[in-house]
Write a protein that holds these residues in place. Structure first.
Motif, short mmCIF file in Angstrom:
data_model
loop_
_atom_site.label_atom_id
_atom_site.label_comp_id
_atom_site.label_asym_id
_atom_site.label_seq_id
_atom_site.Cartn_x
_atom_site.Cartn_y
_atom_site.Cartn_z
N LEU A 44 37.79 48.30 35.75
CA LEU A 44 38.38 48.78 35.51
C LEU A 44 39.39 48.68 36.04
CD1 LEU A 44 39.23 52.17 36.44
CD2 LEU A 44 39.37 52.00 38.00
N VAL A 45 40.58 48.56 34.60
CA VAL A 45 41.73 47.63 34.52
C VAL A 45 43.11 48.89 35.01
CG1 VAL A 45 43.54 46.71 33.06
CG2 VAL A 45 40.13 47.02 32.47
N THR A 46 44.55 48.34 35.12
CA THR A 46 45.51 49.14 35.95
C THR A 46 45.89 48.69 34.87
OG1 THR A 46 46.30 47.08 36.82
CG2 THR A 46 44.93 48.58 38.14
N SER A 47 47.12 49.69 34.44
CA SER A 47 48.21 49.68 34.05
C SER A 47 49.40 50.09 34.14
CB SER A 47 48.05 50.82 32.52
OG SER A 47 48.53 50.95 31.32
N ASN A 48 49.70 49.36 34.93
CA ASN A 48 51.29 49.29 36.02
C ASN A 48 52.93 48.47 35.29
OD1 ASN A 48 50.67 51.27 37.34
ND2 ASN A 48 49.76 49.29 38.90
N THR A 49 52.30 47.65 33.97
CA THR A 49 53.32 47.05 33.42
C THR A 49 53.31 47.90 32.32
OG1 THR A 49 51.44 45.67 33.40
CG2 THR A 49 52.34 44.88 35.52
N PRO A 95 53.37 44.13 43.55
CA PRO A 95 53.22 41.91 43.41
C PRO A 95 51.50 42.28 42.76
CG PRO A 95 54.53 42.84 45.51
CD PRO A 95 53.99 44.10 44.77
N GLY A 96 51.81 41.47 42.58
CA GLY A 96 50.01 41.42 41.90
C GLY A 96 49.07 42.17 40.40
N ASP A 97 50.49 43.08 40.02
CA ASP A 97 49.77 43.74 39.06
C ASP A 97 49.80 42.98 37.38
OD1 ASP A 97 48.54 46.48 39.98
OD2 ASP A 97 51.24 47.33 39.89
N ASP A 98 49.53 43.71 36.89
CA ASP A 98 48.29 44.54 36.46
C ASP A 98 46.86 43.53 36.97
OD1 ASP A 98 48.71 46.87 36.10
OD2 ASP A 98 49.93 46.09 33.79
N ARG A 99 45.87 44.00 37.46
CA ARG A 99 45.02 43.81 38.01
C ARG A 99 43.39 44.24 37.46
NH1 ARG A 99 48.22 45.18 42.21
NH2 ARG A 99 48.46 43.68 44.08
N ILE A 100 41.81 43.51 36.87
CA ILE A 100 41.27 44.38 37.29
C ILE A 100 39.94 44.36 38.19
CG2 ILE A 100 38.94 43.83 35.93
CD1 ILE A 100 40.01 42.04 33.57
N LEU A 101 39.68 45.52 38.61
CA LEU A 101 39.10 45.76 39.93
C LEU A 101 37.08 45.70 39.16
CD1 LEU A 101 41.07 48.36 41.00
CD2 LEU A 101 41.13 45.88 42.33
N LEU A 102 36.30 45.71 40.51
CA LEU A 102 35.05 45.39 40.25
C LEU A 102 34.67 46.47 41.29
CD1 LEU A 102 32.17 44.78 39.23
CD2 LEU A 102 31.90 43.72 41.29
N VAL A 103 33.89 47.94 40.47
CA VAL A 103 33.75 49.24 41.59
C VAL A 103 32.19 49.36 41.75
CG1 VAL A 103 37.12 50.04 41.43
CG2 VAL A 103 34.64 51.02 39.54
N GLU A 104 32.00 50.08 42.78
CA GLU A 104 30.70 50.51 43.38
C GLU A 104 30.25 51.98 42.85
OE1 GLU A 104 27.31 48.15 45.26
OE2 GLU A 104 28.04 50.57 46.32
N VAL A 105 29.37 52.73 41.79
CA VAL A 105 30.19 54.28 41.79
C VAL A 105 28.09 55.13 42.11
CG1 VAL A 105 31.38 54.27 40.02
CG2 VAL A 105 29.11 54.23 39.47
N GLU A 106 28.95 56.01 42.43
CA GLU A 106 27.75 56.07 42.51
C GLU A 106 27.95 57.99 41.66
OE1 GLU A 106 24.34 59.21 45.31
OE2 GLU A 106 26.10 57.85 46.24
#
Length: 403
Positions: free
Chosen positions: A379-384, A392-403
């Motif tokens: 999941l890629v954020t888009s704050n910049t 602080p730290g944006d933008d990021r790539i998160l690893l998520v677990e889903v069901e």
């Protein structure tokens, strides 16, 4: 485009065990303009619950045992990397590393799938970032092991176009992408509504979502590439079986398509920005007319295909989508949340249950979501991107677990 990485502590043995799944998963991709057309800009529309086409909110009586549960869950497992500048497109290499495009910088970085280390591959010549345009979607060739080709959708000074570049990890840092070879040119450009998502489908053909650039009449014009979903060979030629033999146009009547994904039954889904009223999730039919600008959302007008689900623009502004665990997952920009739409295997035009949102306002604007195999997604954020509020730290790539 899929990764198969489970965080920095993942062992090499585990990583090798999931690489085989990447080849199949890579065929599934996982990327609303409001009031005047800006992506996720305020429109003054009141917030309301999303609505699903003819969905009662409960599993249909004929639902099979392999369908997803009506309610799901999302857990952020880890942050793979941070400090990205205007990230947009994301693609996974067969070894589990990721490629990420910077819309405004016009660059592509390699992200190590275990450590998150960033390595500059190079700048893409010809990118002219402005407004919502720039270096947008990325896709890895369906035969990457043989040809080492990376595809990109970009805005130039004259048009939007799709190019491909060779990738050679033996070259020096910053010079690992070859000169771009144009696959398709002449997609209309604008300060808004440039579309930009590209993906290889289960048929190994290349698909692209485009926008109507703010010129609404282009969506219904079959001679224009704007406001369409396009289907072409890897060389940019029309595909046998397209609605018109000499055209790459696959469906039309779209406003701004930035999400493309295929489900387990190889059905194509697309997310589309609405204007002031309804954002859409559509099931795509070859030659289908999805109504814009005559229809926005579910209006039941003859000759137009209604969306399977729709949202108030304040709660979505959808960009990327992905398929995982029997559901379509949709990243929201203005909505700042991840939507889950559980699919019914028996009635494609009806979700199994009402859409459900997760991570509401926890990570800001969400641009791209890509399957990482099984029950995990990137999941890629888009704050910049000029419309968010960077932390602080944006933008990021998160690893998520889903069901």
């Amino acid at each position: 485009m899929r990764g198969a990485v489970f965080g920095a502590v993942q062992s090499p043995a585990v990583r090798r065990g999931v690489v085989a799944a990447l080849a199949t998963a890579s065929l599934l991709l996982s990327a609303a303009c409001s009031s005047g057309g800006a992506e996720g800009s305020p429109s003054g529309t009141a917030s309301a619950s999303p609505t699903a086409s003819r969905s009662s909110g409960a599993p249909s009586p004929g639902a099979s045992a392999d369908q997803p549960p009506a309610k799901g869950s999302v857990k952020v497992v880890s942050t793979l990397t941070e400090g990205l500048e205007s990230p947009w497109g994301l693609a996974a290499l067969p070894d589990g590393d990721l490629l990420v495009a910077s819309r405004d910088e016009g660059t592509v970085h390699l992200i190590d799938g275990e450590s998150g280390k960033q390595t500059l591959l190079g700048s893409v010549p010809g990118v002219s970032p402005s407004g919502e345009g720039g270096l947008l979607g990325l896709a890895v060739s369906s035969t990457f092991g043989a040809d080492q080709l990376v595809y990109a959708y970009l805005t130039t000074t004259s048009d939007n176009r799709i190019v491909r570049m060779s990738y050679d990890e033996r070259r020096p840092v910053g010079q690992r992408l070859g000169a771009p070879d144009t696959v398709l040119r002449g997609i209309p450009k604008g300060s808004v509504h440039n579309g930009g998502r590209i993906a290889f489908g289960p048929d190994k053909m290349l698909y692209a979502g485009t926008g109507e650039t703010g010129d609404t009449g282009l969506s219904q014009d079959k001679e224009s590439l704007a406001g369409k979903i396009l289907r072409m060979t890897p060389d940019g030629e029309p595909v046998h079986g397209n609605p018109e033999a000499d055209s790459v146009v696959y469906s039309y009547g779209h406003r701004n398509v930035q999400g493309l994904a295929w489900d387990a039954q190889k059905r194509l889904w697309a997310a589309e920005f609405g204007q002031n009223t309804w954002d859409e999730l559509n099931l795509i039919e070859p030659g289908g007319n999805y109504g814009w600008p005559e229809a926005e959302g579910r209006e039941g007008e003859e000759g137009f295909i209604d969306p399977v689900a729709q949202w108030e623009t304040s709660e979505a502004s959808p960009s990327g989508i992905a398929y995982a665990e029997g559901s379509i997952w949709m990243a929201g920009l203005r909505g700042e949340r991840l939507w889950r739409i559980p699919l019914s295997g028996e009635k494609a035009e009806e979700p199994l249950a009402d859409p459900q949102s997760f991570l509401d306002e926890e990570h800001g604007r969400l641009r791209t979501v890509v399957s990482a195999g099984s029950d995990r997604m990137w999941l890629v954020t888009s704050n910049t991107d000029g419309r968010g509020t960077p932390k602080p730290g944006d933008d990021r790539i998160l690893l998520v677990e889903v069901e």
